[in-house]
Motif scaffolding. Structure first.
Motif, PDB file in Angstrom:
ATOM      1  N   HIS A 240       0.845  -1.216   0.000  1.00 30.21           N
ATOM      2  CA  HIS A 240       0.000   0.000   0.000  1.00 30.21           C
ATOM      3  C   HIS A 240       0.871   1.253   0.000  1.00 30.21           C
ATOM      4  N   TRP A 241       2.071   1.130  -0.485  1.00 29.18           N
ATOM      5  CA  TRP A 241       3.065   2.215  -0.501  1.00 29.18           C
ATOM      6  C   TRP A 241       3.346   2.744   0.908  1.00 29.18           C
ATOM      7  N   SER A 242       3.130   1.928   1.929  1.00 25.76           N
ATOM      8  CA  SER A 242       3.266   2.389   3.316  1.00 25.76           C
ATOM      9  C   SER A 242       4.485   1.745   3.989  1.00 25.76           C
ATOM     10  N   TYR A 243       5.264   2.554   4.678  1.00 22.08           N
ATOM     11  CA  TYR A 243       6.421   2.059   5.441  1.00 22.08           C
ATOM     12  C   TYR A 243       5.964   0.986   6.425  1.00 22.08           C
ATOM     13  N   ASP A 244       4.929   1.307   7.211  1.00 26.86           N
ATOM     14  CA  ASP A 244       4.479   0.382   8.262  1.00 26.86           C
ATOM     15  C   ASP A 244       3.977  -0.928   7.673  1.00 26.86           C
ATOM     16  N   ASP A 245       3.199  -0.826   6.603  1.00 26.94           N
ATOM     17  CA  ASP A 245       2.653  -2.052   6.009  1.00 26.94           C
ATOM     18  C   ASP A 245       3.773  -2.892   5.388  1.00 26.94           C
ATOM     19  N   ALA A 246       4.743  -2.206   4.781  1.00 29.94           N
ATOM     20  CA  ALA A 246       5.874  -2.942   4.184  1.00 29.94           C
ATOM     21  C   ALA A 246       6.645  -3.667   5.273  1.00 29.94           C
ATOM     22  N   LYS A 247       6.871  -2.987   6.384  1.00 25.52           N
ATOM     23  CA  LYS A 247       7.611  -3.597   7.498  1.00 25.52           C
ATOM     24  C   LYS A 247       6.838  -4.792   8.063  1.00 25.52           C
ATOM     25  N   GLY A 271      12.371  -4.007  -3.565  1.00 25.28           N
ATOM     26  CA  GLY A 271      11.723  -2.940  -2.782  1.00 25.28           C
ATOM     27  C   GLY A 271      11.094  -1.963  -3.757  1.00 25.28           C
ATOM     28  N   PRO A 272       9.764  -1.748  -3.688  1.00 23.51           N
ATOM     29  CA  PRO A 272       9.096  -0.972  -4.737  1.00 23.51           C
ATOM     30  C   PRO A 272       9.453   0.510  -4.765  1.00 23.51           C
ATOM     31  N   THR A 276       8.917   2.355   1.282  1.00 22.53           N
ATOM     32  CA  THR A 276       8.640   0.965   1.644  1.00 22.53           C
ATOM     33  C   THR A 276       9.946   0.183   1.831  1.00 22.53           C
ATOM     34  N   ALA A 277      10.969   0.515   1.047  1.00 22.23           N
ATOM     35  CA  ALA A 277      12.260  -0.185   1.208  1.00 22.23           C
ATOM     36  C   ALA A 277      12.792   0.030   2.626  1.00 22.23           C
ATOM     37  N   ARG A 278      12.621   1.255   3.149  1.00 20.19           N
ATOM     38  CA  ARG A 278      13.123   1.508   4.503  1.00 20.19           C
ATOM     39  C   ARG A 278      12.336   0.701   5.536  1.00 20.19           C
ATOM     40  N   GLY A 279      11.040   0.508   5.313  1.00 26.61           N
ATOM     41  CA  GLY A 279      10.249  -0.346   6.201  1.00 26.61           C
ATOM     42  C   GLY A 279      10.719  -1.794   6.134  1.00 26.61           C
ATOM     43  N   ILE A 280      10.988  -2.255   4.923  1.00 27.36           N
ATOM     44  CA  ILE A 280      11.451  -3.641   4.734  1.00 27.36           C
ATOM     45  C   ILE A 280      12.834  -3.820   5.371  1.00 27.36           C
ATOM     46  N   LEU A 284      14.148  -6.595   7.964  1.00 27.21           N
ATOM     47  CA  LEU A 284      15.303  -7.469   7.682  1.00 27.21           C
ATOM     48  C   LEU A 284      16.343  -7.347   8.792  1.00 27.21           C
ATOM     49  N   ASP A 285      16.560  -6.107   9.256  1.00 26.88           N
ATOM     50  CA  ASP A 285      17.542  -5.891  10.317  1.00 26.88           C
ATOM     51  C   ASP A 285      17.122  -6.542  11.630  1.00 26.88           C
ATOM     52  N   GLY A 286      15.827  -6.800  11.774  1.00 24.47           N
ATOM     53  CA  GLY A 286      15.330  -7.414  13.004  1.00 24.47           C
ATOM     54  C   GLY A 286      15.396  -8.927  12.991  1.00 24.47           C
TER      55      GLY A 286
END
Ligand code: BGC
Length: 387
Positions: A240-247, A271-272, A276-280, A284-286
């Motif tokens: 949904h182009w959302s950081y939170d949803d991507a994460k 990463g689209p 969203t890449a920053r959310g993903i 990944l870092d977690g």
């Protein structure tokens, strides 16, 4: 945790290139140079991406003395329709619309047309209607191709886990990006270079060189979000182009994939866009079973450029909104002068060939941040640390 990121460095019949240019229709009529009327500009949400566009638009229109109103739709087609109705009521002559939903915006465009307003689709096409006069955007298929090719160029051997993510079902661009990525990734999925980790639907289509709109839509799914805190039903790859949803989506994917089946370790991520890449990346870092990642983005947002410099995000696709906004502002001014903006190509929206101006894109990695973004004056070196 900083991963060992590998760094190195629909008929999308787009034939147009270059800027809007002044047509020769009525160059001898001095009255035609008088700007008459106002423009309404509507962006889809409050995301950073549109701040840059808005600033450039304001500057160009203010310099030309064009009365303008700029509104945001809070990712709601209902709010968008209300904004458009109010702008029509206020007497605008031109509407520049970046739709929340490419298809749902058709009725707002038709209302504008019925009131004699010229409609310019901005960045995202308005589909399934004849009520679009012009389209100004970037080479979206190439954005997807560039992202996919980057992943291919940084993968060796076979069995590399590939996590696919997409923008939004409602955004026509999301389909173009994914179709572009698929066109280059598919042979590398079919030959075993990549193993799709998070989409059975995409995996089931891995022998198909091209996908229909409906097939892409099935891969996208809905990933409905509900509850507090939001819960997500993972049935697809849309963020949904959302950081939170991507994460959240990536966390869900990582909790369900089988690490022992080699779907973690060094992973590759489509990463689209940057947000969203920053959310993903946060997801990944977690996960300690993810030891390194190559991840794409789009938009050259400052935070992602810093992330690239710092060695987290691998690349971004720079879409120079100075060009986009100035092309659109030039078209607005031409229309308000009673002229016809000349275009150099067209883009099919399902109902008509929409006269278009489609701009080039540039790949940015740690190797060319300075050349692509600082030397061109898009950002200042002082916007970043470690450059
Ligand atoms: C644009 C992207 C943007 C995304 C989310 C897409 O339609 O092409 O540049 O990142 O929307 O706002």
């Amino acid at each position: 945790m900083k991963k060992n990121v590998t760094l190195a460095i629909l008929s999308a019949a787009v034939i147009g290139l270059g800027p809007f240019i002044v047509s020769c229709d009525n160059v001898t009529d001095p009255a035609a140079d008088k700007i008459d009327g106002a423009v309404g500009i509507v962006f889809p949400n409050d995301y950073l991406r549109w701040d840059n566009d808005e600033a450039r638009f304001r500057a160009a229109l203010t310099a030309a003395g064009v009365e303008h109103t700029i509104l945001r739709s809070a990712d709601s087609s209902v709010t968008e329709a209300t904004h458009v109705a109010n702008l029509i009521e206020s007497g605008i002559k031109v509407l520049v619309l970046c739709p929340v939903s490419s298809a749902d915006a058709a009725s707002a465009a038709e209302a504008a047309h019925a009131a004699g307003v010229t409609v310019i689709a901005y960045e995202r096409l308005i589909t399934e209607t004849a009520a679009v006069d012009y389209y100004v955007s970037f080479k979206s298929l190439d954005v997807g191709r560039m992202q996919g090719q980057y992943l291919i160029d940084h993968a060796t051997g076979t069995g590399n886990p590939l996590y696919l993510y997409a923008g939004n079902q409602t955004d026509n661009n999301s389909f173009l990006f994914f179709a572009g990525s698929w066109s280059v990734l598919q042979p590398k999925i079919a030959d075993g270079t990549f193993v799709i980790a998070n989409s059975q639907a995409a995996d089931g289509l891995k022998e198909s060189a091209t996908l229909t709109h409906d097939q892409i839509s099935t891969i996208f799914g809905t990933n409905a979000i509900s509850g507090t805190p939001p819960a997500m039903t993972v049935d697809g790859i849309t963020t949904h182009w959302s950081y939170d949803d991507a994460k959240t989506l990536c966390e869900r994917n990582l909790s369900t994939v089988n690490a022992s089946a080699s779907l973690k370790g060094s992973v590759f991520v489509l990463g689209p866009n940057d947000y969203t890449a920053r959310g993903i990346i946060a997801a990944l870092d977690g996960d300690s079973a993810v030891t390194s990642y190559v991840i794409t983005g789009q938009d050259a947002e400052k935070d992602s450029v810093q992330s690239i410099i710092d060695g987290y995000q691998s690349m971004t696709v720079f879409k120079d909104v100075r060009t986009l906004a100035s092309d659109a502002a030039a078209a607005v001014i031409e229309v308000l002068k009673g002229k016809t903006p000349a275009t150099l190509g067209s883009f099919n929206n399902g109902v008509k060939e929409v006269p278009s101006v489609i701009s080039d894109i540039v790949q940015v990695t740690a190797a060319n941040v300075r050349e692509a973004l600082i030397d061109t004056g898009y950002y200042s070196a002082s916007d970043f640390t470690g450059l």
